[in-house]
Design a protein around this motif. Structure first.
Motif, PDB file in Angstrom:
ATOM      1  N   GLU A  72      44.273  46.062 -18.464  1.00 41.90           N
ATOM      2  CA  GLU A  72      43.515  45.100 -17.653  1.00 41.90           C
ATOM      3  C   GLU A  72      44.049  45.116 -16.221  1.00 41.90           C
ATOM      4  N   ARG A  73      43.851  46.250 -15.570  1.00 45.10           N
ATOM      5  CA  ARG A  73      44.452  46.493 -14.258  1.00 45.10           C
ATOM      6  C   ARG A  73      43.872  45.565 -13.194  1.00 45.10           C
ATOM      7  N   ILE A  74      42.621  45.155 -13.389  1.00 44.44           N
ATOM      8  CA  ILE A  74      41.968  44.338 -12.363  1.00 44.44           C
ATOM      9  C   ILE A  74      42.709  43.009 -12.162  1.00 44.44           C
ATOM     10  N   GLY A  75      43.353  42.490 -13.219  1.00 38.01           N
ATOM     11  CA  GLY A  75      44.099  41.235 -13.093  1.00 38.01           C
ATOM     12  C   GLY A  75      45.202  41.379 -12.049  1.00 38.01           C
ATOM     13  N   SER A  76      45.957  42.486 -12.134  1.00 38.22           N
ATOM     14  CA  SER A  76      47.024  42.717 -11.156  1.00 38.22           C
ATOM     15  C   SER A  76      46.439  42.859  -9.755  1.00 38.22           C
ATOM     16  N   GLU A  77      45.312  43.568  -9.677  1.00 42.02           N
ATOM     17  CA  GLU A  77      44.698  43.781  -8.356  1.00 42.02           C
ATOM     18  C   GLU A  77      44.203  42.467  -7.755  1.00 42.02           C
ATOM     19  N   VAL A  78      43.630  41.621  -8.602  1.00 45.35           N
ATOM     20  CA  VAL A  78      43.131  40.322  -8.132  1.00 45.35           C
ATOM     21  C   VAL A  78      44.287  39.486  -7.578  1.00 45.35           C
ATOM     22  N   LEU A  79      45.405  39.534  -8.276  1.00 49.04           N
ATOM     23  CA  LEU A  79      46.558  38.741  -7.831  1.00 49.04           C
ATOM     24  C   LEU A  79      47.157  39.316  -6.537  1.00 49.04           C
ATOM     25  N   LEU A  80      47.230  40.636  -6.455  1.00 51.85           N
ATOM     26  CA  LEU A  80      47.740  41.252  -5.224  1.00 51.85           C
ATOM     27  C   LEU A  80      46.796  40.954  -4.053  1.00 51.85           C
ATOM     28  N   ALA A  81      45.494  40.908  -4.333  1.00 53.95           N
ATOM     29  CA  ALA A  81      44.528  40.573  -3.269  1.00 53.95           C
ATOM     30  C   ALA A  81      44.778  39.151  -2.784  1.00 53.95           C
ATOM     31  N   TYR A  82      45.046  38.237  -3.713  1.00 50.74           N
ATOM     32  CA  TYR A  82      45.316  36.859  -3.293  1.00 50.74           C
ATOM     33  C   TYR A  82      46.612  36.783  -2.483  1.00 50.74           C
ATOM     34  N   MET A  83      47.629  37.498  -2.955  1.00 53.71           N
ATOM     35  CA  MET A  83      48.904  37.489  -2.219  1.00 53.71           C
ATOM     36  C   MET A  83      48.709  38.017  -0.794  1.00 53.71           C
ATOM     37  N   THR A  84      47.883  39.045  -0.656  1.00 52.72           N
ATOM     38  CA  THR A  84      47.633  39.628   0.668  1.00 52.72           C
ATOM     39  C   THR A  84      47.037  38.574   1.601  1.00 52.72           C
ATOM     40  N   THR A  85      46.040  37.844   1.106  1.00 55.72           N
ATOM     41  CA  THR A  85      45.400  36.791   1.904  1.00 55.72           C
ATOM     42  C   THR A  85      46.406  35.691   2.251  1.00 55.72           C
ATOM     43  N   LEU A  86      47.125  35.265   1.225  1.00 55.04           N
ATOM     44  CA  LEU A  86      48.070  34.168   1.404  1.00 55.04           C
ATOM     45  C   LEU A  86      49.184  34.537   2.402  1.00 55.04           C
ATOM     46  N   LEU A  87      49.708  35.756   2.258  1.00 52.48           N
ATOM     47  CA  LEU A  87      50.804  36.179   3.130  1.00 52.48           C
ATOM     48  C   LEU A  87      50.322  36.279   4.578  1.00 52.48           C
ATOM     49  N   SER A  88      49.090  36.781   4.749  1.00 54.89           N
ATOM     50  CA  SER A  88      48.555  36.853   6.104  1.00 54.89           C
ATOM     51  C   SER A  88      48.363  35.443   6.670  1.00 54.89           C
ATOM     52  N   LYS A  89      47.700  34.590   5.872  1.00 54.49           N
ATOM     53  CA  LYS A  89      47.404  33.241   6.375  1.00 54.49           C
ATOM     54  C   LYS A  89      48.676  32.444   6.663  1.00 54.49           C
TER      55      LYS A  89
END
Ligand SMILES: [Zn+2]
Length: 345
Positions: A72-89
């Protein structure tokens, strides 16, 4: 630290490289810890946690995990996508900067690196990490996928009776214990895919159909979400409404917490409705991971942005937990309402 040739990781475990690159890019904002080294054939793979800098004991905490099932690789990708947004913001958005001063955030985006490397649901020992805790279903679960002890060669293997949990789960248990100890309130979300046509948010229990004791608090959280995002698309329900299982890790971690702490811990599972992706593109079931992951690039991008609001909501809800948790005089009404919504059939 990593003894697998880089080319092999690039090919079979790009999520690990993506995650390590993110950690490196934001080394000033994250505290990264190697919680375990997982054996994968002759190799060792790191299992990381990453904590947003500024972690302060005594604050509410949100723990976000993914990749417990290696396919279920998409779960990891979804979380990394959120981290990317959060870290930028967190570097420019005053709203996020203020939020991060009131809540601790901890991420474990790749919980089963060995399973993901081999593209298997189970870990490299053949154990399904979500069936591996020492908790047995109260009523008979579905054959096989409810958890089985027949063979590690068949999916959903619970592991040997009486054996300690697998290293990945022990690492997660240690993190949950550490955070529980220091948090007056804790929310977690664990990202999965592979069941149903709709995105579901499950709460415990998986081992029994009877309601969990904190059902009033969970309904209060749902009502807050419904009120804040009236057009959200999630089905929110106890996991037992979909199916019962042996060995559910979040059932176990919740119970451990309840037995040792007076604070509140609400563990949620995001079960992304992957059958939608298959319905729209039936031939993808023939590709590796096609049952569990969006393959078309536009659909993958859509999934990567689909849960950002919900994750934001969880962080804000944790930060403001005292604001929405039911008071003593509301608890019995909410409990009765929750029973009629979720447990009347
Ligand atoms: Zn899963």
């Amino acid at each position: 630290m990593l003894d697998i040739p880089k080319a092999q990781i690039t090919r079979w475990l790009p999520e690990l490289q993506q995650m390590e690159a993110l950690f490196k890019r934001h080394a000033d904002l994250l505290e990264v810890k190697q919680e375990a080294l997982i054996s994968a054939a002759e190799h060792r793979l790191p299992l990381y946690s990453a904590t947003m800098k500024g972690y302060t004991p005594g604050r509410p905490t949100v723990l976000m995990t993914a990749g417990i099932h290696g396919v279920e690789r998409i779960g990891s990708e979804v979380l990394l996508a959120y981290m990317t947004t959060l870290l930028s913001k967190s570097t420019w958005d005053p709203l996020y900067q203020s939020l991060l001063r009131s809540v601790n955030l901890v991420f474990m985006p790749l919980m089963n690196p060995g399973g993901m490397y081999f593209n298997t649901r189970a870990n490299p020992n053949g154990v399904d990490l979500m069936r591996n805790a020492s908790i047995r279903a109260e009523t008979p679960p579905p054959m096989l996928y409810g958890g089985q002890r027949l063979s590690r060669r068949i999916p959903w293997y619970c592991g040997q009776a009486g054996a300690p949990m697998e290293a990945e789960n022990l690492a997660l248990e240690a993190v949950v214990k550490r955070l529980s100890h220091e948090s007056p309130f804790m929310l977690s979300v664990d990202c999965h895919s592979g069941f149903g046509f709709r995105d579901r948010l499950w709460f415990p229990y998986a081992y029994r159909k009877r309601p969990i004791a904190i059902i009033d608090k969970i309904l209060a959280l749902k009502l807050l979400f419904d009120k804040t995002y009236p057009n959200h698309h999630y089905v929110i329900e106890p996991q037992s409404r979909s199916y019962i299982t042996h060995g559910d890790l979040w059932d176990y971690l919740y119970k451990c917490h309840k037995n040792t702490h007076s604070s509140l811990f609400i563990p949620l599972t995001l079960e992304m409705g992957s059958w939608m992706w298959v319905r729209k593109r039936p031939l993808q079931i023939f590709s590796a991971g096609g049952l569990f992951n969006p393959i078309a690039p536009h659909r993958r991008a859509r999934v990567l942005r689909r849960h950002l609001l919900f994750f934001d909501f969880l962080c804000s809800a944790a930060a403001a937990y005292e604001h929405w948790l039911p008071g003593k005089n509301e608890q019995s009404t909410l409990t009765a309402a929750a029973k009629s919504i979720w447990y009347s059939d």
